[in-house]
Write a protein that holds these residues in place. Structure first.
Motif, PDB file in Angstrom:
ATOM      1  N   ARG A 149      15.789  -8.203 -11.308  1.00  0.00           N
ATOM      2  CA  ARG A 149      15.343  -9.381 -10.550  1.00  0.00           C
ATOM      3  C   ARG A 149      16.564 -10.095  -9.980  1.00  0.00           C
ATOM      4  NH1 ARG A 149      11.553 -12.765 -14.460  1.00  0.00           N
ATOM      5  NH2 ARG A 149      11.468 -14.101 -12.619  1.00  0.00           N
ATOM      6  N   PRO A 150      16.862  -9.860  -8.711  1.00  0.00           N
ATOM      7  CA  PRO A 150      18.068 -10.456  -8.106  1.00  0.00           C
ATOM      8  C   PRO A 150      18.059 -11.987  -8.141  1.00  0.00           C
ATOM      9  CG  PRO A 150      16.674  -9.424  -6.430  1.00  0.00           C
ATOM     10  CD  PRO A 150      16.149  -8.993  -7.746  1.00  0.00           C
ATOM     11  N   GLU A 151      16.855 -12.586  -8.103  1.00  0.00           N
ATOM     12  CA  GLU A 151      16.806 -14.057  -8.094  1.00  0.00           C
ATOM     13  C   GLU A 151      17.322 -14.648  -9.393  1.00  0.00           C
ATOM     14  OE1 GLU A 151      12.751 -12.839  -9.746  1.00  0.00           O
ATOM     15  OE2 GLU A 151      14.184 -12.104  -8.251  1.00  0.00           O
ATOM     16  N   LEU A 152      17.190 -13.886 -10.505  1.00  0.00           N
ATOM     17  CA  LEU A 152      17.724 -14.364 -11.784  1.00  0.00           C
ATOM     18  C   LEU A 152      19.253 -14.293 -11.790  1.00  0.00           C
ATOM     19  CD1 LEU A 152      15.314 -12.891 -14.508  1.00  0.00           C
ATOM     20  CD2 LEU A 152      15.312 -15.155 -13.455  1.00  0.00           C
ATOM     21  N   VAL A 153      19.790 -13.247 -11.176  1.00  0.00           N
ATOM     22  CA  VAL A 153      21.254 -13.123 -11.090  1.00  0.00           C
ATOM     23  C   VAL A 153      21.814 -14.265 -10.243  1.00  0.00           C
ATOM     24  CG1 VAL A 153      23.182 -11.617 -10.486  1.00  0.00           C
ATOM     25  CG2 VAL A 153      21.046 -10.623 -11.315  1.00  0.00           C
ATOM     26  N   VAL A 154      21.095 -14.650  -9.185  1.00  0.00           N
ATOM     27  CA  VAL A 154      21.537 -15.758  -8.324  1.00  0.00           C
ATOM     28  C   VAL A 154      21.592 -17.057  -9.137  1.00  0.00           C
ATOM     29  CG1 VAL A 154      20.922 -17.206  -6.346  1.00  0.00           C
ATOM     30  CG2 VAL A 154      20.815 -14.720  -6.154  1.00  0.00           C
ATOM     31  N   LYS A 155      20.609 -17.237 -10.034  1.00  0.00           N
ATOM     32  CA  LYS A 155      20.635 -18.415 -10.914  1.00  0.00           C
ATOM     33  C   LYS A 155      21.926 -18.436 -11.730  1.00  0.00           C
ATOM     34  CE  LYS A 155      15.601 -18.880 -11.701  1.00  0.00           C
ATOM     35  NZ  LYS A 155      15.338 -20.243 -11.235  1.00  0.00           N
ATOM     36  N   GLU A 188      30.538  -9.052  -7.698  1.00  0.00           N
ATOM     37  CA  GLU A 188      30.736  -7.641  -7.357  1.00  0.00           C
ATOM     38  C   GLU A 188      29.588  -6.789  -7.904  1.00  0.00           C
ATOM     39  OE1 GLU A 188      34.194  -4.191  -7.743  1.00  0.00           O
ATOM     40  OE2 GLU A 188      34.615  -6.243  -8.369  1.00  0.00           O
ATOM     41  N   GLU A 189      29.222  -7.028  -9.156  1.00  0.00           N
ATOM     42  CA  GLU A 189      28.117  -6.265  -9.757  1.00  0.00           C
ATOM     43  C   GLU A 189      26.803  -6.558  -9.030  1.00  0.00           C
ATOM     44  OE1 GLU A 189      25.754  -5.896 -14.022  1.00  0.00           O
ATOM     45  OE2 GLU A 189      27.791  -6.744 -13.992  1.00  0.00           O
ATOM     46  N   TYR A 190      26.592  -7.836  -8.701  1.00  0.00           N
ATOM     47  CA  TYR A 190      25.359  -8.256  -8.019  1.00  0.00           C
ATOM     48  C   TYR A 190      25.221  -7.584  -6.651  1.00  0.00           C
ATOM     49  CZ  TYR A 190      22.575 -11.541  -5.124  1.00  0.00           C
ATOM     50  OH  TYR A 190      21.688 -12.112  -4.250  1.00  0.00           O
ATOM     51  N   THR A 191      26.308  -7.581  -5.882  1.00  0.00           N
ATOM     52  CA  THR A 191      26.234  -7.035  -4.523  1.00  0.00           C
ATOM     53  C   THR A 191      26.151  -5.508  -4.524  1.00  0.00           C
ATOM     54  OG1 THR A 191      28.647  -7.192  -4.397  1.00  0.00           O
ATOM     55  CG2 THR A 191      27.385  -8.976  -3.415  1.00  0.00           C
ATOM     56  N   GLN A 192      26.733  -4.875  -5.550  1.00  0.00           N
ATOM     57  CA  GLN A 192      26.642  -3.414  -5.630  1.00  0.00           C
ATOM     58  C   GLN A 192      25.249  -2.969  -6.067  1.00  0.00           C
ATOM     59  OE1 GLN A 192      29.787  -2.003  -8.165  1.00  0.00           O
ATOM     60  NE2 GLN A 192      31.377  -2.248  -6.594  1.00  0.00           N
ATOM     61  N   ARG A 193      24.644  -3.764  -6.941  1.00  0.00           N
ATOM     62  CA  ARG A 193      23.363  -3.365  -7.523  1.00  0.00           C
ATOM     63  C   ARG A 193      22.185  -3.664  -6.607  1.00  0.00           C
ATOM     64  NH1 ARG A 193      20.953  -5.899 -12.939  1.00  0.00           N
ATOM     65  NH2 ARG A 193      19.074  -4.657 -13.120  1.00  0.00           N
ATOM     66  N   ASN A 195      20.882  -4.726  -2.734  1.00  0.00           N
ATOM     67  CA  ASN A 195      21.246  -4.722  -1.312  1.00  0.00           C
ATOM     68  C   ASN A 195      20.940  -6.111  -0.739  1.00  0.00           C
ATOM     69  OD1 ASN A 195      22.021  -3.949   1.200  1.00  0.00           O
ATOM     70  ND2 ASN A 195      20.103  -2.872   1.686  1.00  0.00           N
ATOM     71  N   THR A 196      21.859  -7.032  -0.918  1.00  0.00           N
ATOM     72  CA  THR A 196      21.586  -8.435  -0.594  1.00  0.00           C
ATOM     73  C   THR A 196      22.230  -8.839   0.726  1.00  0.00           C
ATOM     74  OG1 THR A 196      23.556  -9.190  -1.750  1.00  0.00           O
ATOM     75  CG2 THR A 196      21.549  -9.000  -3.046  1.00  0.00           C
ATOM     76  N   GLU A 197      21.708  -9.921   1.282  1.00  0.00           N
ATOM     77  CA  GLU A 197      22.250 -10.441   2.538  1.00  0.00           C
ATOM     78  C   GLU A 197      23.219 -11.600   2.311  1.00  0.00           C
ATOM     79  OE1 GLU A 197      18.910 -11.553   4.869  1.00  0.00           O
ATOM     80  OE2 GLU A 197      18.164  -9.510   5.136  1.00  0.00           O
ATOM     81  N   ASP A 198      23.394 -12.012   1.071  1.00  0.00           N
ATOM     82  CA  ASP A 198      24.224 -13.199   0.802  1.00  0.00           C
ATOM     83  C   ASP A 198      25.596 -12.849   0.227  1.00  0.00           C
ATOM     84  OD1 ASP A 198      23.288 -12.270  -1.590  1.00  0.00           O
ATOM     85  OD2 ASP A 198      22.539 -14.200  -2.327  1.00  0.00           O
ATOM     86  N   GLN A 199      26.011 -11.596   0.410  1.00  0.00           N
ATOM     87  CA  GLN A 199      27.309 -11.177  -0.126  1.00  0.00           C
ATOM     88  C   GLN A 199      28.447 -11.990   0.482  1.00  0.00           C
ATOM     89  OE1 GLN A 199      28.095  -6.992   0.251  1.00  0.00           O
ATOM     90  NE2 GLN A 199      30.193  -7.143  -0.497  1.00  0.00           N
ATOM     91  N   LEU A 200      28.430 -12.178   1.803  1.00  0.00           N
ATOM     92  CA  LEU A 200      29.492 -12.924   2.476  1.00  0.00           C
ATOM     93  C   LEU A 200      29.553 -14.370   1.990  1.00  0.00           C
ATOM     94  CD1 LEU A 200      29.201 -11.634   6.166  1.00  0.00           C
ATOM     95  CD2 LEU A 200      31.025 -11.154   4.526  1.00  0.00           C
ATOM     96  N   GLU A 201      28.364 -14.959   1.752  1.00  0.00           N
ATOM     97  CA  GLU A 201      28.329 -16.351   1.280  1.00  0.00           C
ATOM     98  C   GLU A 201      29.007 -16.479  -0.080  1.00  0.00           C
ATOM     99  OE1 GLU A 201      24.375 -18.047   1.431  1.00  0.00           O
ATOM    100  OE2 GLU A 201      23.912 -16.882   3.227  1.00  0.00           O
TER     101      GLU A 201
END
Length: 584
Positions: A149-155, A188-193, A195-201
């Motif tokens: 769940r990417p939204e949990l990683v964002v938290k 790094e782990e989040y963006t590799q795992r 495919n997100t659009e907020d990597q640059l942010e």
């Protein structure tokens, strides 16, 4: 969701829509345990509702938000205690995960941080730190990375960013560096795992905080060559005391607007480095509250300290003109009797385009407020009739209505001198401290890392070392120089209060410790730059309204002797002129 809350107009009713879903087979669950889960669901949803409502509160004004914050703290305190007391039932019947506990702790940390922003009481920063620190120590977010769940990683990433802000404000730089490293690995782990659009942010967040940490122009080194971090908040005994017989005003600094709108300046989380320095110059060193970190969440923030330790502050990052004026008006309206409003403007200068026959308070330009118009190489593109005034500029005339009450203005800008064209229309005490408008070309441009002028107001010794080109100092020498500067500050204070030529407005503000320190540091900055060989243009010297007496203060022979002694102590006396500067 496991359970929902339905809110009617007058009451709030909890409806457990599927008790079986929430806690398993209904027949197997004792009534007491079912009630525990129901109560937890209610508290959890109530806390989320109240927390989300904080966004709708007005950002200005002192009274409207206090009761709402009190209710929110109350619910979160109950929720935190409840999950501690009933952890086993909630684990077994509700399936409570550790990241959910972390989420509650993170929200409480945010509450304390925002309460600090609202009240300026630095003690609440320590409370925010204790919750954020507990999340990390107890690895509440550890399992998040195993869930798809990417939204949990964002938290989790947002928690790190907020924790870093609190650590920066508490000057815990060693921990900041550790957290930045951890955040970098998480990103790094989040963006590799995923495919997100907020990597640059997120990469930008890393770059901003790295630049912020490196912004101080001078490092203090101990015997092991490790960097020593010093706090520059007001400490006990850190300001020259009023002496018997001194006749000064009884005004108190109550409110401060700290505005940052400088192009290309280092910033993190809507704080430019100049704003960050000025807000600390207006705070006392924080103290721990009675709350123990082992039992966080028990503080009642509605119980205000008996005495306000710090002036209330509004931090305005790139505000529009209307936002700035709204905050000014609200602050002016609620200013208590015998109190001062301070306005600090760190912003790009706006210059007049032509000369008119009559030069009034709108004919000298001012500083830029936020606009969506194009900016090229740090300069605003002019797309208007040259005869008209800049509509996004805060002119000196815009501040006239607020001079009906005591007003203390600091302008750090390339057009700061626009604000020396003031008229005191209402006879109230008013002072403007104005930065140099140009710095010597031979000095390396460090404007991105903050202004030299604000640096002097924040930490005079760091400002002194910076204009001398020194990038580091040994801890022993630093402390010796600080001790010497304390004596210099005392002497400047005596010069101010004994001067016959000094405008009375300065003495009206001298009774307040924060304003006293700012005025003393301003005089030290002026005297230092006037003696420095590289600062030869009049535009390179700070100015003030009303003007300070040159002979008695800025070119005072005793003060010049002190500056040369400090230069000798730091082995940079060759950078200073030995003698009076009558030409300036």
């Amino acid at each position: 969701p496991l359970c929902w809350v339905q809110f009617s107009e007058s009451t709030c009713t909890v409806i457990l829509l599927s008790i079986a879903t929430c806690v398993g087979a209904e027949d197997d669950i004792p009534l007491g345990e079912r009630k525990t889960v129901t109560d937890f669901c209610y508290l959890l949803d109530k806390s989320k509702q109240l927390f989300n409502g904080l966004r709708d509160l007005p950002q200005y004004g002192h009274k409207q938000w206090q009761s709402y914050f009190g209710r929110t703290f109350d619910v979160y305190t109950k929720l935190w205690k409840f999950q501690q007391q009933h952890r086993q039932v909630l684990d077994n019947r509700y399936g409570l995960k550790r990241w959910q506990i972390g989420e509650v702790a993170s929200k409480i940390g945010q509450l304390y941080y925002h309460y600090y922003l609202r009240t300026s009481e630095t003690s609440y920063l320590n409370e925010a730190f204790s919750f954020y620190s507990a999340i990390r120590q107890r690895s509440y977010y550890y399992q998040v990375n195993k869930e798809d769940r990417p939204e949990l990683v964002v938290k989790k990433l947002r928690y790190y960013a907020r924790f870093i802000v609190v650590c920066l404000l508490l000057n815990k730089m060693d921990l900041v560096k550790v957290l930045v490293k951890e955040l970098s690995e998480e990103i790094e782990e989040y963006t590799q795992r995923f495919n997100t659009e907020d990597q640059l942010e997120w990469n930008l967040v890393l770059q901003e905080v790295a630049a912020f940490v490196e912004a101080d122009p001078v490092m203090i080194l101990n015997d092991d060559n490790a960097v020593v971090v010093k706090s520059n908040r007001l400490q006990e005994g850190g300001v020259p005391q009023l002496e018997p017989g001194m006749v000064v005003g009884q005004l108190t600094l109550a409110d401060a607007l700290i505005v940052g709108n400088s192009n290309n300046q280092v910033k993190f989380s809507e704080l430019t480095i100049d704003m960050f320095r000025m807000l600390q110059a207006l705070e006392r060193e924080p103290v721990n509250l009675a709350t123990q970190s082992s039992k966080p969440g028990t503080l009642e923030p509605s119980e205000k300290p008996a005495k306000r330790e710090n002036p209330h502050k509004y931090l305005l990052y790139k505000p529009t003109f209307s936002q700035l004026y709204t905050f000014l008006s609200a602050s002016f309206k609620e200013l208590p009797a015998n109190s001062v409003l301070l306005v600090y403007l760190s912003a790009t200068g706006v210059f007049p385009t032509g000369r008119s026959e009559y030069e009034g308070p709108y004919d000298f330009g001012g500083v830029l407020t936020n606009t969506n118009r194009d900016v090229v190489n740090g300069e605003t593109v002019q797309k208007r009739n040259q005869a008209q005034k800049e509509m996004h500029c805060l002119h000196p005339g815009d501040l006239y209505p607020f001079t009906r009450k005591p007003l203390f203005i600091i302008v750090d800008s390339s057009n700061s001198t626009a604000y020396k064209n003031f008229s005191n229309l209402f006879g109230q005490p008013m002072v403007c401290l104005l930065s140099p408008t140009v710095y010597p070309k031979s000095m390396q441009d460090q404007s991105q890392r903050g202004s030299i002028f604000t640096l002097f107001l924040y930490c005079p010794l760091m400002g002194f070392l910076s204009v001398c080109g020194l990038t580091s100092a040994r801890q022993g020498l630093w402390e010796k120089a600080q001790e010497f500067l304390h004596k210099v500050s005392h002497d400047i204070g005596q010069m101010l209060t004994s001067s016959r030529a000094l405008d009375q407005a300065f003495l009206q503000f001298y009774g307040d410790e924060f304003l006293r320190l700012l005025m003393i540091r301003f005089v030290f900055c002026c005297a230092t730059l006037r003696l420095h060989k590289l600062f030869r243009e009049a535009r390179s010297f700070p100015e003030s309204y009303p003007q300070l007496p040159k002979q008695e203060l800025l070119d005072n022979s005793v003060l010049q002797k002190h500056i040369l002694e400090l230069a000798a102590m730091l082995d940079v006396q060759n950078l200073f002129t030995d003698g009076m500067l009558d030409n300036y």
